[in-house]
Design a protein around this motif. Structure first.
Motif, PDB file in Angstrom:
ATOM      1  N   ALA A 234       0.732  -1.174  -0.037  1.00 18.51           N
ATOM      2  CA  ALA A 234       0.143   0.132  -0.106  1.00 18.51           C
ATOM      3  C   ALA A 234       0.730   1.407  -0.029  1.00 18.51           C
ATOM      4  O   ALA A 234       0.891   2.214  -0.584  1.00 18.51           O
ATOM      5  CB  ALA A 234      -0.823  -0.035   1.217  1.00 18.51           C
ATOM      6  N   ALA A 237       2.485   1.707  -3.304  1.00 20.37           N
ATOM      7  CA  ALA A 237       1.547   2.104  -4.429  1.00 20.37           C
ATOM      8  C   ALA A 237       1.118   3.574  -4.117  1.00 20.37           C
ATOM      9  O   ALA A 237       0.888   4.410  -5.230  1.00 20.37           O
ATOM     10  CB  ALA A 237       0.228   1.071  -4.210  1.00 20.37           C
ATOM     11  N   ASP A 238       0.801   4.042  -2.964  1.00 15.29           N
ATOM     12  CA  ASP A 238       0.758   5.355  -2.762  1.00 15.29           C
ATOM     13  C   ASP A 238       1.785   6.355  -3.005  1.00 15.29           C
ATOM     14  O   ASP A 238       1.564   7.577  -3.659  1.00 15.29           O
ATOM     15  CB  ASP A 238       0.694   5.640  -1.310  1.00 15.29           C
ATOM     16  CG  ASP A 238       0.001   7.001  -0.744  1.00 15.29           C
ATOM     17  OD1 ASP A 238      -1.077   7.482  -1.292  1.00 15.29           O
ATOM     18  OD2 ASP A 238       0.867   7.774   0.074  1.00 15.29           O
ATOM     19  N   MET A 242      -0.495   4.669  -7.576  1.00 14.72           N
ATOM     20  CA  MET A 242      -1.668   3.759  -8.278  1.00 14.72           C
ATOM     21  C   MET A 242      -2.419   3.163  -6.954  1.00 14.72           C
ATOM     22  O   MET A 242      -2.092   3.290  -6.001  1.00 14.72           O
ATOM     23  CB  MET A 242      -0.962   2.587  -8.839  1.00 14.72           C
ATOM     24  CG  MET A 242       0.220   3.013 -10.179  1.00 14.72           C
ATOM     25  SD  MET A 242       0.947   1.652 -10.649  1.00 14.72           S
ATOM     26  CE  MET A 242      -0.427   0.506 -11.543  1.00 14.72           C
ATOM     27  N   SER A 243      -3.579   2.593  -7.542  1.00  9.33           N
ATOM     28  CA  SER A 243      -4.289   1.777  -6.412  1.00  9.33           C
ATOM     29  C   SER A 243      -3.531   0.652  -6.012  1.00  9.33           C
ATOM     30  O   SER A 243      -2.680  -0.023  -6.758  1.00  9.33           O
ATOM     31  CB  SER A 243      -5.533   1.396  -7.027  1.00  9.33           C
ATOM     32  OG  SER A 243      -5.408   0.330  -7.932  1.00  9.33           O
ATOM     33  N   ARG A 244      -3.876   0.033  -4.812  1.00 10.22           N
ATOM     34  CA  ARG A 244      -2.748  -0.943  -4.314  1.00 10.22           C
ATOM     35  C   ARG A 244      -3.078  -2.063  -5.271  1.00 10.22           C
ATOM     36  O   ARG A 244      -2.035  -2.929  -5.478  1.00 10.22           O
ATOM     37  CB  ARG A 244      -3.477  -1.457  -3.065  1.00 10.22           C
ATOM     38  CG  ARG A 244      -2.672  -2.473  -2.149  1.00 10.22           C
ATOM     39  CD  ARG A 244      -3.310  -3.144  -0.832  1.00 10.22           C
ATOM     40  NE  ARG A 244      -2.379  -4.103  -0.250  1.00 10.22           N
ATOM     41  CZ  ARG A 244      -2.659  -5.083  -0.535  1.00 10.22           C
ATOM     42  NH1 ARG A 244      -3.167  -5.508  -1.621  1.00 10.22           N
ATOM     43  NH2 ARG A 244      -2.034  -6.086   0.131  1.00 10.22           N
ATOM     44  N   SER A 245      -4.258  -2.576  -5.590  1.00 13.18           N
ATOM     45  CA  SER A 245      -4.499  -3.868  -6.462  1.00 13.18           C
ATOM     46  C   SER A 245      -3.572  -3.732  -7.814  1.00 13.18           C
ATOM     47  O   SER A 245      -2.988  -4.465  -8.182  1.00 13.18           O
ATOM     48  CB  SER A 245      -5.840  -4.181  -6.652  1.00 13.18           C
ATOM     49  OG  SER A 245      -6.414  -3.111  -7.215  1.00 13.18           O
TER      50      SER A 245
END
Length: 318
Positions: A234, A237-238, A242-245
């Motif tokens: 997470a 991604a942050d 991007m989104s985590r997934s």
């Protein structure tokens, strides 16, 4: 004012080259006359380079087609393999250690060898890489990598300029000359790698392709810069963002392993280097890389490296 040589992660691939930490180990100016040949032994952990400055010769390495090298061409044998240089395919190739060489310094010598015919001059050397990133990069290189500077005026100019500086240092042998020569050798190798990265499709796939992706490349650079930070999927991604997934899926697709697996393996490779070269303790490394206990660090280390930290520390050169 920041002294960080990489103030942003806008060029992850360039940062990876910066991290390679090239160390020149050996430099030789070779003056051959045809017919000639020689065999260079395996040199584990080192990359050989050869530059033809006059004439031409054959380069042969295991697993690769023999290459005819012409004047100004630069060749790398990147996997520490034994290989041969010769003026023609049937020329004898005695070991380099069986040939008389003029030792001009701890890491610099002149080799004169051959049958008295046409002159062929070369600059040869061996370098090693001290950073974990190097192993991943070198693993992607072919058995023989050649760069023809004649295909690019810019490449031809930097090759000629670097070789000229090496020659001036070699001829004068002023104080510090050996260090300058080996550093210039390092420059030759990095420039050759950069030329390959720019031109070979293989450099745009796998881990190298991931470095060139604007989002995943940035995430990899952040891990390289701050390996001890408490990274999670997470938080990476942050940072991109991007989104985590989406980040998790894209990272695994491009790099070939999940993000946290990459983070752990990167930390353990750094830790192995610190154990061998710095004599770091398990407690120091557990703290450096964000582990809450020595036992947790030791378990992760053995899982990635295959040996407990103590075994790696005992192999440290005296």
């Amino acid at each position: 004012m920041s002294t960080d040589p990489w103030p942003s992660t806008s060029d992850p691939l360039g940062e990876a080259l910066h991290l390679l930490e090239v160390r020149g180990a050996f430099y030789c100016r070779s003056e051959f006359t045809t017919p000639f040949g020689l065999e260079l032994p395996p040199y584990e952990g080192y990359l050989w380079f050869h530059v033809i400055t006059r004439g031409s010769c054959w380069l042969e390495a295991p697993g690769a087609q023999p290459r005819r090298l012409a004047a100004s061409e630069l060749a790398l044998v990147p996997h520490g393999q034994g290989h041969r240089l010769r003026s023609e395919p049937d020329a004898a190739t005695p070991s380099i250690f069986a040939l008389e060489r003029e030792q001009l310094g701890e890491r610099y010598e002149i080799l004169r060898h051959g049958g008295g015919g046409e002159r062929v001059d070369m600059v040869c050397g061996a370098v090693r890489f001290d950073h974990p990133a190097a192993g991943r990069l070198l693993a992607l290189l072919p058995q023989i990598l050649t760069v023809d500077p004649a295909s690019s005026p810019t490449r031809l100019e930097w090759l000629r300029s670097t070789l000229r500086l090496m020659e001036l240092e070699a001829d004068g042998l002023r104080p510090g000359g050996e260090t300058v020569i080996t550093r210039l050798s390092d420059v030759l190798v990095v420039q050759a790698l950069r030329a390959w990265l720019e031109s070979d499709p293989a450099a745009r796939s796998g881990w190298l392709g991931a470095l060139q992706d604007p989002l995943i490349g940035r995430a990899i650079s952040l891990v390289h810069r701050e390996p001890g930070r408490e990274w999670t999927v997470a938080s990476l991604a942050d940072q991109v963002p991007m989104s985590r997934s989406a980040f998790a899926a894209r990272f695994t697709e491009l790099v070939g392993e999940p993000a946290m697996s990459y983070v752990t393996r990167w930390r353990m490779h750094l830790a192995a280097t610190a154990l061998r070269d710095e004599g770091a303790t398990v407690a120091e490394l557990a703290s450096r890389f964000g582990y809450r206990s020595e036992a947790a660090f030791a378990r992760a280390f053995k899982r990635v490296v295959g040996s407990p930290p103590g075994a790696v520390r005992r192999t440290r050169p005296v």
